[in-house]
Design a protein around this motif. Structure first.
Motif, PDB file in Angstrom:
ATOM      1  N   GLU A 131      21.983  16.122 -10.961  1.00  0.00           N
ATOM      2  CA  GLU A 131      21.524  17.182 -11.902  1.00  0.00           C
ATOM      3  C   GLU A 131      22.018  18.429 -11.216  1.00  0.00           C
ATOM      4  OE1 GLU A 131      18.030  16.535 -13.996  1.00  0.00           O
ATOM      5  OE2 GLU A 131      18.098  18.674 -14.720  1.00  0.00           O
ATOM      6  N   VAL A 132      21.343  18.363  -9.806  1.00  0.00           N
ATOM      7  CA  VAL A 132      21.330  19.953  -9.045  1.00  0.00           C
ATOM      8  C   VAL A 132      22.719  20.078  -8.539  1.00  0.00           C
ATOM      9  CG1 VAL A 132      18.756  20.119  -8.523  1.00  0.00           C
ATOM     10  CG2 VAL A 132      20.558  18.784  -7.280  1.00  0.00           C
ATOM     11  N   LEU A 133      23.273  19.110  -8.075  1.00  0.00           N
ATOM     12  CA  LEU A 133      24.720  19.076  -7.859  1.00  0.00           C
ATOM     13  C   LEU A 133      25.658  19.531  -8.827  1.00  0.00           C
ATOM     14  CD1 LEU A 133      25.900  15.912  -5.477  1.00  0.00           C
ATOM     15  CD2 LEU A 133      25.301  18.407  -4.911  1.00  0.00           C
ATOM     16  N   ILE A 138      29.175  21.007  -7.872  1.00  0.00           N
ATOM     17  CA  ILE A 138      29.870  19.826  -7.003  1.00  0.00           C
ATOM     18  C   ILE A 138      29.756  18.449  -7.609  1.00  0.00           C
ATOM     19  CG2 ILE A 138      29.584  18.666  -4.755  1.00  0.00           C
ATOM     20  CD1 ILE A 138      28.307  21.112  -3.684  1.00  0.00           C
ATOM     21  N   ASP A 139      30.838  17.736  -7.598  1.00  0.00           N
ATOM     22  CA  ASP A 139      31.024  16.603  -8.237  1.00  0.00           C
ATOM     23  C   ASP A 139      29.859  15.444  -7.404  1.00  0.00           C
ATOM     24  OD1 ASP A 139      31.703  13.833  -8.956  1.00  0.00           O
ATOM     25  OD2 ASP A 139      33.885  14.556  -8.745  1.00  0.00           O
ATOM     26  N   ALA A 161      21.747  23.539  -3.870  1.00  0.00           N
ATOM     27  CA  ALA A 161      21.367  22.695  -4.764  1.00  0.00           C
ATOM     28  C   ALA A 161      20.129  21.793  -4.218  1.00  0.00           C
ATOM     29  CB  ALA A 161      22.527  21.601  -4.852  1.00  0.00           C
ATOM     30  N   MET A 162      20.147  21.499  -2.927  1.00  0.00           N
ATOM     31  CA  MET A 162      18.955  21.247  -2.082  1.00  0.00           C
ATOM     32  C   MET A 162      17.881  21.688  -2.461  1.00  0.00           C
ATOM     33  SD  MET A 162      18.742  18.887   1.223  1.00  0.00           S
ATOM     34  CE  MET A 162      18.919  20.208   2.284  1.00  0.00           C
ATOM     35  N   LEU A 164      17.080  23.632  -4.788  1.00  0.00           N
ATOM     36  CA  LEU A 164      16.558  23.689  -6.119  1.00  0.00           C
ATOM     37  C   LEU A 164      15.869  22.468  -6.624  1.00  0.00           C
ATOM     38  CD1 LEU A 164      19.243  26.092  -7.614  1.00  0.00           C
ATOM     39  CD2 LEU A 164      16.970  26.737  -6.823  1.00  0.00           C
ATOM     40  N   LEU A 165      15.713  21.411  -5.730  1.00  0.00           N
ATOM     41  CA  LEU A 165      15.493  19.996  -6.128  1.00  0.00           C
ATOM     42  C   LEU A 165      14.402  20.208  -7.272  1.00  0.00           C
ATOM     43  CD1 LEU A 165      17.014  17.633  -5.566  1.00  0.00           C
ATOM     44  CD2 LEU A 165      15.748  17.203  -3.666  1.00  0.00           C
ATOM     45  N   PHE A 166      13.216  20.844  -6.544  1.00  0.00           N
ATOM     46  CA  PHE A 166      12.013  20.711  -7.465  1.00  0.00           C
ATOM     47  C   PHE A 166      11.605  22.376  -8.129  1.00  0.00           C
ATOM     48  CE2 PHE A 166      11.171  17.230  -5.106  1.00  0.00           C
ATOM     49  CZ  PHE A 166      11.122  16.908  -3.967  1.00  0.00           C
ATOM     50  N   THR A 167      12.801  22.800  -8.282  1.00  0.00           N
ATOM     51  CA  THR A 167      12.606  24.134  -8.949  1.00  0.00           C
ATOM     52  C   THR A 167      11.687  24.967  -8.399  1.00  0.00           C
ATOM     53  OG1 THR A 167      13.164  22.757 -10.841  1.00  0.00           O
ATOM     54  CG2 THR A 167      13.072  25.014 -11.284  1.00  0.00           C
ATOM     55  N   PRO A 168      11.563  25.348  -7.258  1.00  0.00           N
ATOM     56  CA  PRO A 168      10.489  26.165  -6.658  1.00  0.00           C
ATOM     57  C   PRO A 168      10.474  27.696  -7.091  1.00  0.00           C
ATOM     58  CG  PRO A 168      12.399  26.249  -5.166  1.00  0.00           C
ATOM     59  CD  PRO A 168      12.926  25.341  -6.362  1.00  0.00           C
TER      60      PRO A 168
END
Lengths: 325, 329, 309
Positions: A131-133, A138-139, A161-162, A164-168
């Protein structure tokens, strides 16, 4: 949401400690984009890492508080900090080639932070990573790729993207565009702004490129020799810079539309932080320096909507002279 | 795959170079050892055996150098290593080597790998705990221990643990010669007992360098951005130490390990000599004492092959661990 | 003996132009405790080598002049050997040969390393491939067996033979390191400037590249010196040296020959070995101090707890 007061960072050396960041105050509201601008060596990256509590010896926070969502980060233990890390506040660094572990895949690096904080199943981790990628364009097949297999721009986006993994609530960015060409820079900035609007996180963005950040930031801070010399809404600082240094920075950029004006740089070079000049730290290079500038260290004075650390704006003076243009 | 081919190519080339060196050395050095060989064994070795041995070394006086050379190469690869002309006159070199090999592998091989693994682990911990006790006291000590001569440490250990304790730990041979070889506990116990001092010598001298290089690599790695990123991600200390720092710091160490194997062999020879441990190093010493050229040459080739094999293994290990090296190939 | 690896890290840290470095480097060396200890030990050994007569009254240490197997006493500080020689005197006079070996073999090996390593990196292309292959072959061939074989074929191990053998086998490690460092420097601006000025290649190599690598060259020299001392001692110990010479290795040989440890004269074995160890350690310490100085990440953190921000 983030309130920094009086933050001071010192580097221990064989002789006297070097003060890299002195008494910095900073406020970031939820969803706000704050830009911090300055020359190389002014302490902006140190400030950033101090806020994220990522400094290592010989650097250390020697004074001040960093209150993030009600907790003072300076007094927290590593364990408490780790609970906050990435979930509430994440970091994007300058060069993804150096910031990503070169021997593990992108997906593995997403996974290890997920495993450290959440109880997700492997399928959930992969789903979220995909999802974040996709959010950054990014594919998802690149979850299996290694950092050196991606282009510079892709790596930076993967790093975002990394983050935003946990939507900080807060993402701290240290010159994420400096390693890219101008076209990639702009597209990355646009993307960051879009994501910010969509997900609602706040950003503290450090850069030396004032013109780049001023298109996107709500608040702008200018740093010089470890001090904040000007702070305020971006439009205000950009249109009517109150500090001679900010003015010098702005005048170094040509306007693409306006009349042709001769460019003026700022003569001299930044001071040695081990032996900063007495009084106002900018006075040796200041075109409008006054005799008292060498003796008095100016505090931040209010100038309309902004603040500036310049004796020109001391209240006693306001009645005497106008700010020379 | 290309990477594998390139490494194998290097392996083959180096082996060829060593064998060629081995072939031409006797012919270029003063004192014509081949004449001496014949003179020494006159009458004691049958002339057929002598002839066979000489030809296995490519020494066919009526043939030109080139065909001698190829015959020699062929013999080396097919195991026709001739016959010893030293103390064990007439015994096939292959047999001597076969007997000694397991002892060297067991003692030197195990001790060296142990020193490497243990040293790397300690180095990782020392580098991680920057500024702690481990880090400030130990490095200077290990700088010194890594410069100690193998044989001197061996002598010291013999003095302290064997002579002064009147034989508490044996300092000679690989097992009690009154026992029958086999897998009985008595025999195995004796083997282990005899391996303690020589093994300890190797570990003590070799471990210092590994600790120090690993520590230095760790410190350099810990200064990298991706380690700071790992901290920013809130990963546990153990995770950062092993997955991010140690795995990256290990890579140059592995390369160094391969490079150091030449020294390991030096150490092996000296340690076996000091302890009269009948491994390959001991045999080399005997060969030198008795100017046993066939044995010497076979051993030299074997040592080269061993170093090259280890180098190859390390290369593959690095390729496994580091995706960038796979890409570079 | 694996101390060579302790020297420079796998990726040599690149320095800025050598000219600015001078004063800072020497000052740092003088301040480092490790360097001080190492230099002090080296100094003592140099004294022994230069003026042995000052340290012992015996003039011909190999002469059988005293009762054998005496324990340490006022007359004989370390006792006497099984043959009746003063151990301390042999030790002092033997310093010269070890130091000569260290310096001469070390220097020549370093010169070879520099020539091959720097040229390979600077010339690039086929020359580089060829020289690298050449270096790697020598690096990988187990040196001690090679040395043993060379020394045996050459007859007995007189000093020149030992020196040649050490130089031939000791240069390859340094060559690799120097090549790696030169490669990283090859495209730096100051070299480009020299090329554009039209300087000859040899000038660029000698006047521009080499000065920036002084610390690595020095480290290579120390490593080669260490290697030479240890390997020469090992060779002589096994009996491949000149049994009539006055050196630590020869002392060790005779001591082992006469079973010194088991027959009550352990100092005969231990003392020369200790000297070899100390000389080697002094090189290693100086080398390590250099490492710390050139790579800031390695500098000792003086007494601070590992603060985390």
């Amino acid at each position: 949401m983030l309130e920094v007061r009086g933050l001071t960072v010192e580097y221990a050396t064989d002789s006297a400690p070097v003060v890299a960041v002195k008494s910095v105050d900073l406020d970031v509201a939820a969803g706000e984009f704050v830009g911090v601008v300055g020359e190389s060596g002014c302490g902006k990256s140190t400030l950033l890492f101090a806020i994220a509590r990522l400094l290592s010896p010989p650097a250390a926070i020697t004074a001040g508080s960093i209150v993030f969502k009600g907790h003072n980060l300076v007094t927290m233990t590593e364990k408490q900090l780790n609970a906050l890390r990435w979930r509430d506040c994440s970091v994007v660094m300058q060069s993804a080639m150096n910031a990503l572990n070169p021997i593990t895949s992108i997906g593995a690096q997403f996974r290890d932070v997920a495993d450290a904080h959440m109880d997700w199943s492997p399928a959930e981790v992969e789903e979220r990573s995909t999802e974040v990628l996709q959010m950054v364009g990014i594919d998802p097949i690149h979850l299996k790729s290694y950092p050196h297999q991606l282009s510079g721009g892709m790596r930076q986006r993967a790093m975002i993207a990394m983050s935003l993994l946990f939507t900080p609530d807060l993402v701290i960015m240290d010159e994420p565009t400096s390693a890219l060409d101008v076209v990639a820079q702009r597209s990355l900035m646009v993307q960051i702004k879009q994501l910010q609007r969509r997900l609602g996180f706040a950003v503290v963005f450090v850069t030396h490129d004032m013109s780049l950040v001023s298109h996107f930031s709500d608040q702008l801070l200018v740093m010089y020799a470890g001090l904040i010399v000007e702070a305020g809404p971006t439009r205000t600082v950009f249109d009517t810079p109150a500090h001679p240094y900010s003015r010098g920075l702005l005048e170094a950029f040509p306007s693409i539309r306006g009349a042709r004006t001769p460019l003026t740089g700022i003569p001299g070079s930044p001071p040695d932080l081990a032996r900063p000049p007495g009084g106002c730290r900018f006075h040796p290079r200041c075109p409008v320096a006054m005799p008292e500038c060498a003796k008095i260290e100016p505090p931040l004075y209010t100038v309309g909507l902004a603040q500036a650390r310049c004796l020109l704006h001391a209240p006693e003076r306001a009645s005497l002279s106008e700010v020379p243009s | 795959m290309r990477y594998v081919v390139r490494r194998l190519g290097f392996f083959a080339l180096t082996l060829w170079a060593a064998l060629t060196l081995n072939f031409f050395l006797p012919r270029f050095m003063p004192g014509n050892p081949l004449q001496a060989l014949r003179a020494r064994t006159q009458g004691r070795v049958s002339s057929e055996a002598l002839q066979q041995m000489l030809t296995s070394y490519g020494f066919k006086p009526h043939q030109n150098v080139v065909s001698q050379y190829f015959a020699y190469l062929g013999n080396m690869f097919t195991g026709h290593w001739g016959v010893s002309i030293g103390a064990t006159l007439g015994q096939p070199v292959r047999q001597i080597i076969g007997q000694a090999l397991p002892w060297t592998l067991g003692l030197v091989g195990v001790a060296t790998v142990l020193a490497f693994l243990l040293g790397s682990l300690i180095g990782v911990l020392a580098g991680w705990r920057r500024g702690g006790v481990l880090d400030s006291v130990l490095p200077p000590i290990f700088v010194v221990t890594s410069a100690l001569p193998y044989f001197w440490v061996g002598l010291l250990l013999i003095l302290v643990f064997s002579v002064w304790t009147h034989g508490w730990l044996p300092n000679d041979f690989n097992y009690d010669t009154s026992l029958q070889p086999g897998f009985s506990p008595g025999f195995v116990g004796s083997v282990l007992q005899h391996a303690v001092l020589p093994g300890a010598t190797i570990v003590i001298t070799a471990i210092g360098a590994w600790i120090l290089t690993m520590r230095n690599n760790m410190l350099t790695t810990l200064a990298e951005d991706y380690v700071r990123m790992a901290r920013a991600k809130g990963l546990s200390d153990r995770r950062i130490m092993f997955d991010y720092a140690a795995r990256n710091a290990m890579l140059p160490n592995l390369a160094g390990f391969a490079m150091s194997l030449g020294f390991v062999i030096t150490g092996a020879i000296l340690v076996e000599y000091v302890f009269n441990y009948p491994g390959l190093g001991y045999e080399l010493y005997n060969a030198v004492q008795n100017t046993d050229y066939p044995l010497m040459q076979a051993l030299f080739m074997l040592f080269t092959v061993a170093v090259l094999l280890a180098l190859l293994l390390c290369d593959f290990a690095i390729a496994l661990l580091d995706p960038r090296s796979r890409a570079r190939a | 003996m694996t101390a060579l690896l302790v020297g420079t890290p796998a990726e040599p840290p690149v320095e800025t132009a050598g000219r600015r470095h001078g004063a800072g480097l020497w000052g740092a060396i003088r301040r480092s405790r490790k360097a001080q200890v190492g230099l002090a030990m080296l100094f003592v050994f140099c004294m022994f080598a230069a003026a042995p007569q000052l340290f012992t009254s015996v003039r011909h240490p190999n002469d059988v002049a005293f009762p054998p197997r005496l324990p340490p006493s006022g007359a004989h500080w370390l006792g006497t050997t099984a043959l009746g020689q003063d151990i301390w005197a042999q030790l002092v006079y033997g310093t010269r040969e070890s130091l000569v070996i260290a310096v001469v073999a070390g220097a020549f090996a370093t010169v070879l390393s520099v020539l091959v390593g720097v040229s390979a990196a600077y010339l690039g292309g086929i020359a580089d491939d060829g020289l690298s292959m050449f270096t790697n072959v020598f690096l990988v061939i187990p040196t001690f067996p090679l040395i043993i074989i060379l020394a045996t074929y050459a007859g007995n191990g007189t000093l020149p033979v030992v020196l040649i053998v050490l130089i031939v086998t000791g240069w390859s490690y340094g060559a690799n390191q120097l090549r790696a460092q030169t490669l990283s420097l090859r495209n730096r601006d100051f070299l480009e400037a020299a090329r554009v000025r039209g300087e000859r290649r040899s000038y660029v190599i000698f006047a521009e590249v080499l000065p920036t690598m002084t610390s690595l060259i020095l480290a290579t020299f120390l490593g080669a010196a260490l290697y030479s001392v240890l390997t020469a001692a090992g060779l002589q110990f096994i009996g491949l040296g000149d049994p009539n010479s006055i050196s630590w290795g020869t002392m060790l040989y005779w001591a082992q020959n006469q079973q010194a440890l088991q027959t009550g004269t352990p100092l005969w074995s231990i003392a020369p070995g200790l000297c070899v160890a100390l000389l080697g350690a002094s090189f290693a310490l100086i080398n390590y101090a250099f490492d710390e100085i050139s790579n800031p990440a390695l500098r000792p953190v003086r007494g601070r707890r590992r603060a985390r921000g």
